[in-house]
Design a protein around this motif. Structure first.
Motif, mmCIF file in Angstrom:
data_model
loop_
_atom_site.group_PDB
_atom_site.id
_atom_site.type_symbol
_atom_site.label_atom_id
_atom_site.label_comp_id
_atom_site.label_asym_id
_atom_site.label_seq_id
_atom_site.Cartn_x
_atom_site.Cartn_y
_atom_site.Cartn_z
ATOM 1 N N UNK A 217 0.835 -1.195 0.000
ATOM 2 C CA UNK A 217 0.000 0.000 0.000
ATOM 3 C C UNK A 217 0.871 1.245 0.000
ATOM 4 N N UNK A 218 0.481 2.218 -0.787
ATOM 5 C CA UNK A 218 1.180 3.497 -0.828
ATOM 6 C C UNK A 218 0.126 4.597 -0.712
ATOM 7 N N UNK A 219 0.295 5.484 0.273
ATOM 8 C CA UNK A 219 -0.692 6.542 0.491
ATOM 9 C C UNK A 219 -0.600 7.585 -0.617
ATOM 10 N N UNK A 220 -1.745 7.974 -1.147
ATOM 11 C CA UNK A 220 -1.813 8.996 -2.183
ATOM 12 C C UNK A 220 -1.941 10.376 -1.530
ATOM 13 N N UNK A 221 -1.116 11.306 -1.985
ATOM 14 C CA UNK A 221 -1.144 12.706 -1.551
ATOM 15 C C UNK A 221 -0.721 12.904 -0.091
#
Length: 746
Positions: A217-221
């Motif tokens: 998972x990679x957090x957006x913004x």
């Protein structure tokens, strides 16, 4: 006169159960001194012995350590008073009890306790053995040493030894170990810990022929929030994200933070891509809800890449690489979505790097253009304006989808230059159209965050001569995470110019009624996800859209429904009083030259044309697959596909009702039955619906395990050739084929 060594005759043996307040060493010392007074010839050795015993007594009293002794069967004959107090017992109560009962056997240190039992049985010396005290919750630890004692005949008579409290040292070591394996900020497992867990899990599952899924998972913004509110706020946001992930996963798997704004989830015994897709959507929905950090409202998103063992790899390196490629594809597909790993992603990653280089030259090489899709009044069919859509015609690859090159432009820091070009081109085209015709241009969050945007808009209007009210800027909800003051100033500056503002993709995960009260929007665009399947019985989308329309009317805003393709959808939208419609039911996007001809008379009226009813999305394709019937395998072509069926081409004389197993490759097998057959084409229906692959495509819920395929004698890249030595595959030549293939000559 020679001095004699100090002796304690049997009759003078010390009674350890005595209530005498003097310690053992004190009483011995007293007797030595008495002997010294009685003997004029006491030598220096007695004085040394006396001093040593006094020092040992003093050591006991400082509680820096303790002494113990046992008889030959292991029962305590002496124990320091201070240790007895720690055990919540008296010295008298401990005398005669087994020495081993002082210690607790537990999962954490059972090995050491068993080692002590073995040592005492073997009558061997031991030094600084770490043991857990049998006190309360077992949180106290001791370091114990002991030496066997022998009599004059060499017979074992017991043990004498010492010990000290090492609880603080153990806690420090445990904390260091914990910090080495866990993330200090969120309390989740860290990269080192999850890597070891994954390797252990894969080793176990391989032996048991089981499955395992990994999510990256990679957090957006997140970076924008971190930069805007500061790192302390960013840390608090990460803590809240961790809690939401733990709530979403529960006991199904393990959550870890592997660095920055990246997380990893391990899910043993999970291969159902339908369930994984549902879980991913639940995570995306949860993490996309607003956060409150230091009184500020923050909105972020998340992209997810998924790989499954053994289908996508049998080593931790293969799985991590696969999940990472899938994550990259999810972010490239528009973020806020999930993507499963597939083998073509490796080639896609190479293609993406090449496209990025080509995109840098696309503007100067005049490869980009704008097409315009009409925005139609829902009641009278009159076109009121158009939306500008960027197109890229690659000199070698032909048309490249915006879904492909726009994310590349964002990652390559090209979106500002492309956005400025699109703004200028749209204004210069629109000034040639009738004065009642508006043009809508998309503004990315990156452009919106640029304080130069108002000046760029003013320049585009001035150079082209287009009136400000004819330009509509479409802005997504994600711009509100930048902070209220900066956002409000940008809105104020744009409205001062006189342009119209439209809220794009409303309802896609970042919606809030609060900013509709203050943001000066002229229009709300209802995302097509609310339109898809809305006419199917049981859908709740009607109520949602009705509420959006009522809200817009109360705020004096227009509404546009995107993605309308079928006549029943159009009628439904009209009944809900949506003011404008955009979609293939009216028109696809047209080139600027064609649009100029269509509006030259001052008005463009479009008659709707489309299928009578909505049907499941079909993905157009031209893909070879294998269709298995009984003992025969045919090579066929799939022309298009939906979640429930597909159009198959390549066989003739296929009766309706015939059952096939469609092999899409990579272990994807779908049972299907022919529902329509005409010449070389068959319409087939799947017995189990396909599921979304998270990126606009479809896949089977489950795949046939590589273990099973390998056992059938077929080569699987992830499994050694000799993993299963015996083939159980049927001989395809046992009977004649049932159908003619397009390539057959009979």
């Amino acid at each position: 006169m020679k001095s004699e060594p100090l002796k304690i005759e049997d009759s003078q043996e010390i009674d350890f159960s005595s209530n005498d307040s003097q310690s053992f060493f004190g009483r011995i010392s007293s007797r030595i001194l008495n002997q010294k007074e009685d003997s004029k010839t006491a030598d220096l050795s007695i004085l040394k012995t006396s001093e040593a015993l006094l020092l040992l007594q003093n050591y006991e009293e400082t509680r820096q350590g303790w002494f113990w002794s046992t008889d030959k069967v292991g029962n305590i004959t002496y124990i320091t008073d201070s240790l007895a107090e720690v055990m919540n017992q008296s010295q008298q109560e401990l005398i005669g009890t087994p020495f081993l009962e002082l210690f607790r056997e537990s999962k954490d240190q059972g090995c050491s306790e068993r080692t002590l039992r073995f040592i005492l049985a073997k009558q061997s010396p031991f030094d600084q053995l770490q043991l857990q005290a049998d006190i309360g919750d077992g949180g106290r630890w001791w370091s114990v040493s002991g030496k066997p004692q022998l009599d004059k005949s060499g017979n074992f008579i017991g043990y004498r030894g010492n010990g000290k409290d090492i609880t603080a040292q153990r806690r420090s070591e445990n904390e260091s170990s914990r910090l080495a394996m866990f993330d200090s900020l969120t309390g989740l497992a860290n990269r080192t810990s999850i890597s070891k867990t994954l390797q252990t899990m894969l080793s176990t599952l391989k032996q048991q022929k089981r499955t395992c899924a990994i999510m990256l998972l990679d957090l957006d913004r997140f970076k924008q929030v971190n930069d805007t509110l500061g790192h302390l706020a960013g840390d608090e946001l990460l803590k809240q994200v961790a809690k939401r992930l733990l709530n979403a996963i529960g006991k199904r798997g393990e959550v870890s933070r592997i660095g920055g704004d990246e997380f990893e989830i391990l899910l043993p015994d999970c291969e159902d891509r339908g369930e994984l897709g549902q879980l991913s959507n639940a995570i995306i929905s949860s993490l996309s809800q607003p956060y409150s950090v230091d009184g500020c409202r923050c909105i972020i998103g998340v992209s997810i890449g998924i790989a499954i063992s053994p289908f996508d790899g049998m080593t931790s390196e293969d799985l991590i690489t696969g999940a990472d490629l899938a994550l990259y594809a999810a972010k490239a597909g528009g973020r806020g979505r999930f993507h499963f790993f597939s083998k073509d992603l490796q080639q896609s990653a190479k293609d993406r790097r090449i496209l990025e280089e080509d995109l840098r030259d696309a503007l100067s090489n005049d490869e980009l253009s704008l097409s315009y899709q009409p925005i139609v009044n829902a009641k009278d069919g009159v076109v009121r304006g158009v939306e500008a859509l960027m197109r890229w015609n690659h000199p070698e690859r032909g048309p490249i989808s915006p879904a492909v090159f726009i994310p590349i432009a964002e990652d390559a820091n090209l979106i500002k230059s492309l956005g400025e070009w699109a703004l200028n081109r749209a204004c210069s085209d629109a000034v040639k159209w009738p004065n009642n015709f508006r043009v809508a241009v998309n503004v990315s969050p990156i452009q919106f965050a640029d304080e130069k945007l108002p000046s760029l808009v003013l320049k585009a209007l001035k150079v082209s001569g287009l009136k400000a009210e004819r330009l509509e800027l479409e802005i997504t909800e994600s711009v509100f995470l930048e902070g209220s003051e900066k956002t409000e100033k940008m809105f104020a500056d744009l409205k001062e110019i006189g342009v119209r503002l439209a809220l794009d993709d409303f309802g896609t995960g970042y919606s809030s009624l609060s900013y509709l009260q203050t943001a000066p929007f002229d229009k709300i665009k209802i995302d097509q996800s609310f339109v898809r399947g809305a006419t199917i019985p049981g859908s709740r989308n009607s109520a949602i859209i009705a509420a959006i329309v009522a809200l817009a009317e109360a705020l004096d805003m227009e509404t546009t429904a995107e993605g309308i393709e079928a006549m029943d959808e159009l009628e439904w939208i009209r009944d809900l009083n949506v003011s404008h419609v955009q979609g293939y039911v009216y028109s696809m996007a047209v080139q600027a030259e064609e649009l100029l001809l269509l509006v030259k008379n001052g008005e463009w009226i479009v008659n709707p044309n489309g299928p009578a009813k909505f049907r499941q999305d079909r993905v157009s394709m031209y893909r070879k697959v294998q269709a298995v019937h009984e003992n025969h395998c045919y090579s066929v072509m799939i022309r298009n596909i939906s979640a429930t069926g597909a159009l198959m081409e390549g066989l003739s004389e296929v009766p309706v009702g015939t059952k096939f197993v469609i092999d899409f490759g990579d272990g994807q097998l779908a049972l299907a039955v022919v529902r329509r057959s005409e010449k070389l084409q068959q319409g087939i229906e799947f017995e189990e619906r396909l599921v979304s692959d998270g990126n606009g495509g479809l896949c089977t819920r489950r795949r046939v395990s590589p273990y099973l395929i390998a056992s059938a004698g077929m080569h699987i890249p992830n499994i050694p050739a000799d993993f299963y030595p015996t083939s159980i595959y049927p001989n395809p030549l046992n009977s004649l084929p049932a159908f003619y293939s397009a390539n057959d000559k009979r």
